[in-house]
Design a protein around this motif. Sequence first.
Motif, PDB file in Angstrom:
ATOM      1  N   ALA A 121      -4.980   3.878 -22.008  1.00 57.03           N
ATOM      2  CA  ALA A 121      -6.012   2.793 -21.288  1.00 57.03           C
ATOM      3  C   ALA A 121      -5.448   2.483 -20.188  1.00 57.03           C
ATOM      4  O   ALA A 121      -4.346   2.002 -20.124  1.00 57.03           O
ATOM      5  CB  ALA A 121      -6.989   1.538 -22.005  1.00 57.03           C
ATOM      6  N   GLY A 122      -5.832   2.462 -19.204  1.00 59.32           N
ATOM      7  CA  GLY A 122      -5.559   2.655 -17.396  1.00 59.32           C
ATOM      8  C   GLY A 122      -4.130   3.335 -17.547  1.00 59.32           C
ATOM      9  O   GLY A 122      -3.708   2.735 -16.467  1.00 59.32           O
ATOM     10  N   GLU A 123      -3.619   4.556 -17.627  1.00 60.57           N
ATOM     11  CA  GLU A 123      -2.651   5.069 -17.188  1.00 60.57           C
ATOM     12  C   GLU A 123      -2.755   5.834 -16.357  1.00 60.57           C
ATOM     13  O   GLU A 123      -3.119   6.779 -16.692  1.00 60.57           O
ATOM     14  CB  GLU A 123      -1.552   4.898 -18.440  1.00 60.57           C
ATOM     15  CG  GLU A 123      -0.897   3.965 -19.560  1.00 60.57           C
ATOM     16  CD  GLU A 123      -0.004   4.252 -20.644  1.00 60.57           C
ATOM     17  OE1 GLU A 123       0.433   6.106 -20.316  1.00 60.57           O
ATOM     18  OE2 GLU A 123      -0.084   3.937 -21.413  1.00 60.57           O
ATOM     19  N   VAL A 124      -2.378   5.988 -14.804  1.00 51.79           N
ATOM     20  CA  VAL A 124      -2.136   6.989 -13.710  1.00 51.79           C
ATOM     21  C   VAL A 124      -0.791   7.217 -13.707  1.00 51.79           C
ATOM     22  O   VAL A 124       0.268   6.489 -13.755  1.00 51.79           O
ATOM     23  CB  VAL A 124      -3.429   6.520 -12.897  1.00 51.79           C
ATOM     24  CG1 VAL A 124      -4.720   6.212 -13.455  1.00 51.79           C
ATOM     25  CG2 VAL A 124      -2.505   5.282 -12.180  1.00 51.79           C
ATOM     26  N   LEU A 125      -0.919   9.088 -13.364  1.00 49.32           N
ATOM     27  CA  LEU A 125       0.614   8.690 -12.482  1.00 49.32           C
ATOM     28  C   LEU A 125      -0.059   8.748 -10.849  1.00 49.32           C
ATOM     29  O   LEU A 125      -0.740   8.844 -10.504  1.00 49.32           O
ATOM     30  CB  LEU A 125       0.213  10.575 -12.637  1.00 49.32           C
ATOM     31  CG  LEU A 125       0.777  10.818 -14.018  1.00 49.32           C
ATOM     32  CD1 LEU A 125       0.365  12.808 -13.863  1.00 49.32           C
ATOM     33  CD2 LEU A 125       2.204  10.249 -14.682  1.00 49.32           C
ATOM     34  N   VAL A 126       1.566   8.087 -10.847  1.00 47.02           N
ATOM     35  CA  VAL A 126       1.530   7.791  -8.800  1.00 47.02           C
ATOM     36  C   VAL A 126       2.661   8.132  -8.612  1.00 47.02           C
ATOM     37  O   VAL A 126       3.451   7.998  -9.422  1.00 47.02           O
ATOM     38  CB  VAL A 126       1.248   6.092  -9.029  1.00 47.02           C
ATOM     39  CG1 VAL A 126      -0.432   5.187  -9.063  1.00 47.02           C
ATOM     40  CG2 VAL A 126       2.333   5.440  -9.734  1.00 47.02           C
ATOM     41  N   ALA A 127       3.042   8.215  -7.756  1.00 45.45           N
ATOM     42  CA  ALA A 127       4.101   8.787  -6.262  1.00 45.45           C
ATOM     43  C   ALA A 127       3.876   7.632  -5.273  1.00 45.45           C
ATOM     44  O   ALA A 127       3.343   7.306  -4.832  1.00 45.45           O
ATOM     45  CB  ALA A 127       3.921   9.728  -6.103  1.00 45.45           C
ATOM     46  N   PRO A 128       5.639   6.961  -5.142  1.00 45.27           N
ATOM     47  CA  PRO A 128       5.561   6.083  -3.512  1.00 45.27           C
ATOM     48  C   PRO A 128       5.190   6.768  -2.245  1.00 45.27           C
ATOM     49  O   PRO A 128       5.816   8.063  -1.991  1.00 45.27           O
ATOM     50  CB  PRO A 128       7.221   5.668  -3.646  1.00 45.27           C
ATOM     51  CG  PRO A 128       7.297   7.085  -4.330  1.00 45.27           C
ATOM     52  CD  PRO A 128       6.813   7.664  -5.596  1.00 45.27           C
ATOM     53  N   ALA A 129       4.562   6.266  -1.209  1.00 49.16           N
ATOM     54  CA  ALA A 129       4.703   6.555  -0.402  1.00 49.16           C
ATOM     55  C   ALA A 129       5.419   6.034   0.791  1.00 49.16           C
ATOM     56  O   ALA A 129       5.699   5.223   0.712  1.00 49.16           O
ATOM     57  CB  ALA A 129       2.667   6.258   0.679  1.00 49.16           C
ATOM     58  N   ALA A 130       5.199   6.563   2.266  1.00 52.10           N
ATOM     59  CA  ALA A 130       5.859   6.646   3.048  1.00 52.10           C
ATOM     60  C   ALA A 130       6.100   5.232   3.488  1.00 52.10           C
ATOM     61  O   ALA A 130       7.365   4.623   3.839  1.00 52.10           O
ATOM     62  CB  ALA A 130       5.757   7.606   4.316  1.00 52.10           C
ATOM     63  N   ASP A 131       4.373   4.652   3.120  1.00 50.16           N
ATOM     64  CA  ASP A 131       5.034   3.136   3.531  1.00 50.16           C
ATOM     65  C   ASP A 131       5.206   2.113   2.590  1.00 50.16           C
ATOM     66  O   ASP A 131       4.790   1.196   2.836  1.00 50.16           O
ATOM     67  CB  ASP A 131       3.272   2.567   4.382  1.00 50.16           C
ATOM     68  CG  ASP A 131       2.218   2.967   3.065  1.00 50.16           C
ATOM     69  OD1 ASP A 131       2.922   3.053   2.425  1.00 50.16           O
ATOM     70  OD2 ASP A 131       1.226   2.837   3.913  1.00 50.16           O
ATOM     71  N   GLY A 132       5.806   2.475   1.462  1.00 50.27           N
ATOM     72  CA  GLY A 132       6.038   1.967   0.093  1.00 50.27           C
ATOM     73  C   GLY A 132       5.035   1.945  -0.435  1.00 50.27           C
ATOM     74  O   GLY A 132       4.979   1.086  -2.055  1.00 50.27           O
ATOM     75  N   ARG A 133       3.919   1.738  -0.736  1.00 47.92           N
ATOM     76  CA  ARG A 133       2.330   1.649  -1.279  1.00 47.92           C
ATOM     77  C   ARG A 133       2.491   3.018  -2.690  1.00 47.92           C
ATOM     78  O   ARG A 133       3.084   4.231  -2.726  1.00 47.92           O
ATOM     79  CB  ARG A 133       1.033   2.071  -0.631  1.00 47.92           C
ATOM     80  CG  ARG A 133       0.494   0.743   0.433  1.00 47.92           C
ATOM     81  CD  ARG A 133      -0.436   1.163   0.639  1.00 47.92           C
ATOM     82  NE  ARG A 133      -0.340   2.637   1.811  1.00 47.92           N
ATOM     83  CZ  ARG A 133      -1.460   3.460   1.498  1.00 47.92           C
ATOM     84  NH1 ARG A 133      -2.702   3.490   1.148  1.00 47.92           N
ATOM     85  NH2 ARG A 133      -1.245   4.682   2.458  1.00 47.92           N
ATOM     86  N   GLU A 134       1.875   2.507  -4.066  1.00 43.68           N
ATOM     87  CA  GLU A 134       1.915   3.361  -4.779  1.00 43.68           C
ATOM     88  C   GLU A 134       1.140   4.602  -4.452  1.00 43.68           C
ATOM     89  O   GLU A 134      -0.196   3.537  -4.600  1.00 43.68           O
ATOM     90  CB  GLU A 134       2.281   2.777  -6.137  1.00 43.68           C
ATOM     91  CG  GLU A 134       3.208   2.351  -6.250  1.00 43.68           C
ATOM     92  CD  GLU A 134       3.549   2.602  -7.315  1.00 43.68           C
ATOM     93  OE1 GLU A 134       2.545   1.438  -8.439  1.00 43.68           O
ATOM     94  OE2 GLU A 134       4.505   2.190  -8.740  1.00 43.68           O
ATOM     95  N   LEU A 135       0.488   5.993  -4.409  1.00 38.28           N
ATOM     96  CA  LEU A 135      -0.607   6.838  -4.436  1.00 38.28           C
ATOM     97  C   LEU A 135      -0.943   7.775  -5.991  1.00 38.28           C
ATOM     98  O   LEU A 135       0.085   7.837  -6.168  1.00 38.28           O
ATOM     99  CB  LEU A 135      -0.495   7.617  -3.522  1.00 38.28           C
ATOM    100  CG  LEU A 135      -0.138   6.674  -1.490  1.00 38.28           C
ATOM    101  CD1 LEU A 135       0.002   7.935  -1.098  1.00 38.28           C
ATOM    102  CD2 LEU A 135      -1.320   5.950  -1.700  1.00 38.28           C
ATOM    103  N   VAL A 136      -2.122   7.338  -5.870  1.00 33.47           N
ATOM    104  CA  VAL A 136      -2.298   8.028  -7.245  1.00 33.47           C
ATOM    105  C   VAL A 136      -2.884   9.549  -6.968  1.00 33.47           C
ATOM    106  O   VAL A 136      -2.924  10.398  -5.632  1.00 33.47           O
ATOM    107  CB  VAL A 136      -4.001   7.943  -7.277  1.00 33.47           C
ATOM    108  CG1 VAL A 136      -4.443   8.691  -8.790  1.00 33.47           C
ATOM    109  CG2 VAL A 136      -3.905   6.177  -8.379  1.00 33.47           C
TER     110      VAL A 136
END
Length: 135
Positions: free
Chosen positions: A106-121
């Motif tokens: 539950a709630g687990e998703v795959l993310v990657a860091p964006a150039a601005d430091g945010r995590e994107l799905v």
Amino acid sequence: MFRINDKRYRGHLRLCIDEGEPTFEAVNHVPLESYLFGVVGAEMQSYWETEALKTQAVASRTYCLYIKDRFGRNRTWDVTQSESSQVYRGLDAETPTVREAVSATAGEVLVAPAADGRELVLPAYYSSSCGGHTE
């Protein structure tokens, strides 16, 4: 719960009328985790290994959230119930092993860091058959 075309679904049914055309859309409003109960069991066999079911749950959750964020803002729906999004069969696809796998992740998703430091799905695309193209 409601029925449409002799299939049972969790959540609520919303009928959206297209005022420009004599048509309407039937939209199933259901919480994400409950939606996944009907996806994981439709996308793969419920007797497969627990870890495979859990992996499918994470991929399906990630895909749904990515598509909703990318395309769902101007639509009355987020994803379709067919192969064009993810196969969703509602209550007919649910089994205890599928519910257990979805709940365990539950709630687990795959993310990657964006150039601005945010995590994107991530766009977690997957397919049931690729004809050997991804081998």
